[in-house]
Design a protein around this motif. Sequence first.
Motif, short mmCIF file in Angstrom:
data_model
loop_
_atom_site.label_atom_id
_atom_site.label_comp_id
_atom_site.label_asym_id
_atom_site.label_seq_id
_atom_site.Cartn_x
_atom_site.Cartn_y
_atom_site.Cartn_z
N TYR A 1 13.87 -8.66 -24.00
CA TYR A 1 14.84 -8.89 -22.91
C TYR A 1 16.26 -9.05 -23.45
O TYR A 1 16.47 -9.44 -24.61
N ALA A 2 17.22 -8.84 -22.55
CA ALA A 2 18.63 -9.11 -22.88
C ALA A 2 18.84 -10.62 -22.93
O ALA A 2 18.14 -11.37 -22.25
N LYS A 3 19.81 -11.04 -23.74
CA LYS A 3 20.21 -12.46 -23.70
C LYS A 3 20.91 -12.69 -22.36
O LYS A 3 21.60 -11.79 -21.86
N ASP A 4 20.78 -13.89 -21.79
CA ASP A 4 21.35 -14.09 -20.44
C ASP A 4 22.87 -13.91 -20.41
O ASP A 4 23.44 -13.53 -19.40
N SER A 5 23.55 -14.14 -21.57
CA SER A 5 25.01 -13.98 -21.57
C SER A 5 25.41 -12.50 -21.47
O SER A 5 26.51 -12.17 -21.04
N GLN A 6 24.49 -11.60 -21.84
CA GLN A 6 24.89 -10.19 -21.90
C GLN A 6 25.19 -9.60 -20.53
O GLN A 6 26.09 -8.79 -20.37
N PHE A 7 24.38 -9.99 -19.53
CA PHE A 7 24.61 -9.46 -18.17
C PHE A 7 24.90 -10.58 -17.17
O PHE A 7 24.81 -10.37 -15.97
N GLN A 8 25.16 -11.79 -17.67
CA GLN A 8 25.40 -12.96 -16.79
C GLN A 8 24.20 -13.16 -15.85
O GLN A 8 24.35 -13.20 -14.63
N THR A 9 23.00 -13.24 -16.43
CA THR A 9 21.79 -13.38 -15.61
C THR A 9 20.98 -14.59 -16.05
O THR A 9 21.28 -15.22 -17.06
N ASP A 10 19.88 -14.84 -15.30
CA ASP A 10 18.89 -15.83 -15.74
C ASP A 10 18.17 -15.26 -16.96
O ASP A 10 18.16 -14.04 -17.16
N PRO A 11 17.48 -16.13 -17.74
CA PRO A 11 16.73 -15.61 -18.90
C PRO A 11 15.66 -14.60 -18.46
O PRO A 11 15.09 -14.71 -17.37
N ASN A 12 15.41 -13.63 -19.32
CA ASN A 12 14.37 -12.61 -19.12
C ASN A 12 14.51 -11.82 -17.81
O ASN A 12 13.52 -11.40 -17.21
N ALA A 13 15.74 -11.63 -17.36
CA ALA A 13 15.95 -10.89 -16.10
C ALA A 13 16.14 -9.40 -16.35
O ALA A 13 15.88 -8.59 -15.48
N VAL A 14 16.60 -9.05 -17.56
CA VAL A 14 16.92 -7.64 -17.83
C VAL A 14 16.12 -7.16 -19.05
O VAL A 14 16.22 -7.73 -20.14
N LEU A 15 15.32 -6.12 -18.84
CA LEU A 15 14.49 -5.57 -19.92
C LEU A 15 15.28 -4.50 -20.68
O LEU A 15 15.85 -3.59 -20.06
N LEU A 16 15.28 -4.60 -22.02
CA LEU A 16 16.02 -3.62 -22.82
C LEU A 16 15.11 -2.62 -23.52
O LEU A 16 15.48 -1.47 -23.74
N ALA A 17 13.90 -3.08 -23.92
CA ALA A 17 13.04 -2.22 -24.75
C ALA A 17 11.66 -2.86 -24.81
O ALA A 17 11.44 -3.94 -24.27
N TYR A 18 10.72 -2.18 -25.48
CA TYR A 18 9.44 -2.80 -25.85
C TYR A 18 9.40 -2.88 -27.36
O TYR A 18 9.94 -2.01 -28.06
N THR A 19 8.73 -3.92 -27.88
CA THR A 19 8.63 -4.03 -29.34
C THR A 19 7.34 -4.72 -29.75
O THR A 19 6.70 -5.38 -28.93
N THR A 20 6.98 -4.55 -31.02
CA THR A 20 5.82 -5.25 -31.58
C THR A 20 6.26 -6.67 -31.96
O THR A 20 7.45 -6.91 -32.16
N PRO A 21 5.31 -7.61 -32.13
CA PRO A 21 5.71 -9.00 -32.43
C PRO A 21 6.56 -9.11 -33.71
O PRO A 21 7.43 -9.96 -33.80
N ASP A 22 6.34 -8.23 -34.70
CA ASP A 22 7.14 -8.32 -35.93
C ASP A 22 8.47 -7.55 -35.81
O ASP A 22 9.23 -7.46 -36.78
N GLU A 23 8.75 -7.00 -34.62
CA GLU A 23 10.00 -6.27 -34.35
C GLU A 23 10.24 -5.12 -35.33
O GLU A 23 11.37 -4.84 -35.73
N LYS A 24 9.15 -4.45 -35.71
CA LYS A 24 9.28 -3.31 -36.62
C LYS A 24 9.15 -1.98 -35.87
O LYS A 24 9.57 -0.95 -36.38
N LEU A 25 8.52 -1.99 -34.72
CA LEU A 25 8.43 -0.75 -33.93
C LEU A 25 9.03 -1.02 -32.55
O LEU A 25 8.71 -2.03 -31.91
N TRP A 26 9.90 -0.09 -32.14
CA TRP A 26 10.61 -0.26 -30.86
C TRP A 26 10.43 0.98 -30.00
O TRP A 26 10.43 2.10 -30.51
N VAL A 27 10.30 0.76 -28.71
CA VAL A 27 10.33 1.87 -27.75
C VAL A 27 11.60 1.69 -26.94
O VAL A 27 11.80 0.62 -26.33
N VAL A 28 12.49 2.68 -26.96
CA VAL A 28 13.81 2.50 -26.35
C VAL A 28 14.16 3.68 -25.44
O VAL A 28 13.50 4.72 -25.46
N GLY A 29 15.23 3.51 -24.66
CA GLY A 29 15.77 4.60 -23.83
C GLY A 29 14.85 4.94 -22.67
O GLY A 29 14.12 4.09 -22.15
#
Length: 502
Positions: free
Chosen positions: A345-373
């Motif tokens: 998720y985006a940080k709440d400051s990025q879009f002036q939202t509540d936490p976890n309101a905006v999804l940016l990508a999917y990732t694995t728990p170790d943040e080594k693989l990302w699905v984007v765009g």
Amino acid sequence: MFDQIVIGNGSSAVHFIHSAMLGSEAKFKSDKTLVIGKSDLWSQTPSGHALGQTPAILERRIGPVAPSTATETPSPTGLPTAQYETAGSFTRYLDRMRQQINEVMYGKLYVTNDTVIANGVARAGNGFEVKTSSGNVYEAKSVIVASGLGPANSLPPIELAKAELGKAYAEPRDYPEIVDAVTYYQTKPPKGHDVLVYGGSATSAWASSHAWKIGEASRMMWMCRRGIDQISTEGNPVGRNSEVIQMAVKQGLIEAGEIKNIAIDLGAGPGEPRLMIELKVYAFAGHERDARTGDLVSKRDATGDVTRAFRAHQLVYAVGSDPLGSGGPGSILSVSIRDELGAAYAKDSQFQTDPNAVLLAYTTPDEKLWVVGASVFGALGMPDLRKVRDKYAKVGDFLTQSGTPPEGIAILATTLDALTGRFQTNPATFEWSRARPEEIVKLLKDACGLDDGTAQALAQSLVTVRADAKFALTPAMIRKTVADFNDVYRTRVDVTPLRLPA
Ligand SMILES: Cc1cc2nc3c(=O)[nH]c(=O)nc-3n(C[C@H](O)[C@H](O)[C@H](O)COP(=O)(O)OP(=O)(O)OC[C@H]3O[C@@H](n4cnc5c(N)ncnc54)[C@H](O)[C@@H]3O)c2cc1C
């Protein structure tokens, strides 16, 4: 071993690499990147095709070259003319981005024109192994999947009929009789044929326009489950496809319904249509409110449905994409990696939202693989990811109306900027139509010397005005919003340091 493998070489991949190169997020930095991918959607589309947006929201301000645009005919949006970005212009823009990336990452970037195979991405040791259709196996510490929406989706009767046409006794014709809408649009259709276009999205509108204008179809039907309700909304973002829709309504070509069965008439003569399509045409009685959108929609009365036959030379279908289909972003990941994926998720400051309101990508728990765009929109065909994907579309609430399609370039570029921490700070090249609220706040503080509270409030006003605009947050809109803000809050914000064009 590569630091990073980026799968895809279209808008999502190029924007990711560009943003990661300029952004502050250390986890996306790489000294050795391999890009695996072939040509993208826009380089395969006729160069004069107009996208649904203007350059203001599609292009980064990376150089002095002016984009070319296509004239809208007629002008249902009320814009003068020549405002939409063309596929040719957008392709040249992506090439300029690639060139800039090459210059900055000289010696660190490798590109291969190849395709990752099904289950081709798997964990290996501390990193990943990526297998391609030409038999190569690459290793990397991290993987970025930016390979788009996946192949065209289909329907059981369509697949059955395709299999029938593929049999030896069905002598092939010199045009595809059953074809997905994107492939249809990218090729010259045979002239004067009878065509059924099935689907209600903007893609189906492209196909209908192609059948009408280039194919000069002699008979045409345009069918989807919700008929004109769907075609006039999903099929017509910001009025882009009004011309073909108005024509189809006037000629009575649009029906609501579904395909029941497709039989092949092998006895048909060479020029005769041989698809015998059995359709269920829905009956409607009155209107009701759509539970999700609240819009007034036609009310179906299933007791009145009728079966109708339509003979066609061609069936063109546009029923979305399939991330788990051959080579799709879900299919290339091993099952265990797919199971690991969760929301980023985006940080709440990025879009002036509540936490976890905006999804940016999917990732694995170790943040080594990302699905984007754009691949994020399809949720990789995974039910758990599908539950959160509307939060990706939420980014559109902060953009102009034309930027709201969730699979579109505006949202993918904005989410990638947020993910990689790319921050625009230069007023002269500031992308007002796409900047995140946090970027606007920072610009107002740095350039105009506003305190945090005033900058936050003014940024919110500007984003609200932008969300009401069709195509762009123009300098005139910015000036007026600041003047109104000064009136209401008795502030003295001066726009001069923002260096807005006259
Ligand atoms: C018909 C149609 C019309 C659209 N119109 C608009 C519009 O007007 N405006 C808008 O903003 N958006 C529009 N979109 C949305 C579209 O998603 C984006 O415009 C954009 O193309 C997404 O970029 P992408 O890089 O994610 O995908 P693509 O442009 O599809 O590129 C995918 C890339 O990934 C590569 N790739 C795919 N599979 C593999 C694999 N297995 N291995 C390696 N590489 C792979 C391809 O070779 C290519 O390089 C439209 C989409 C469609 C289908």
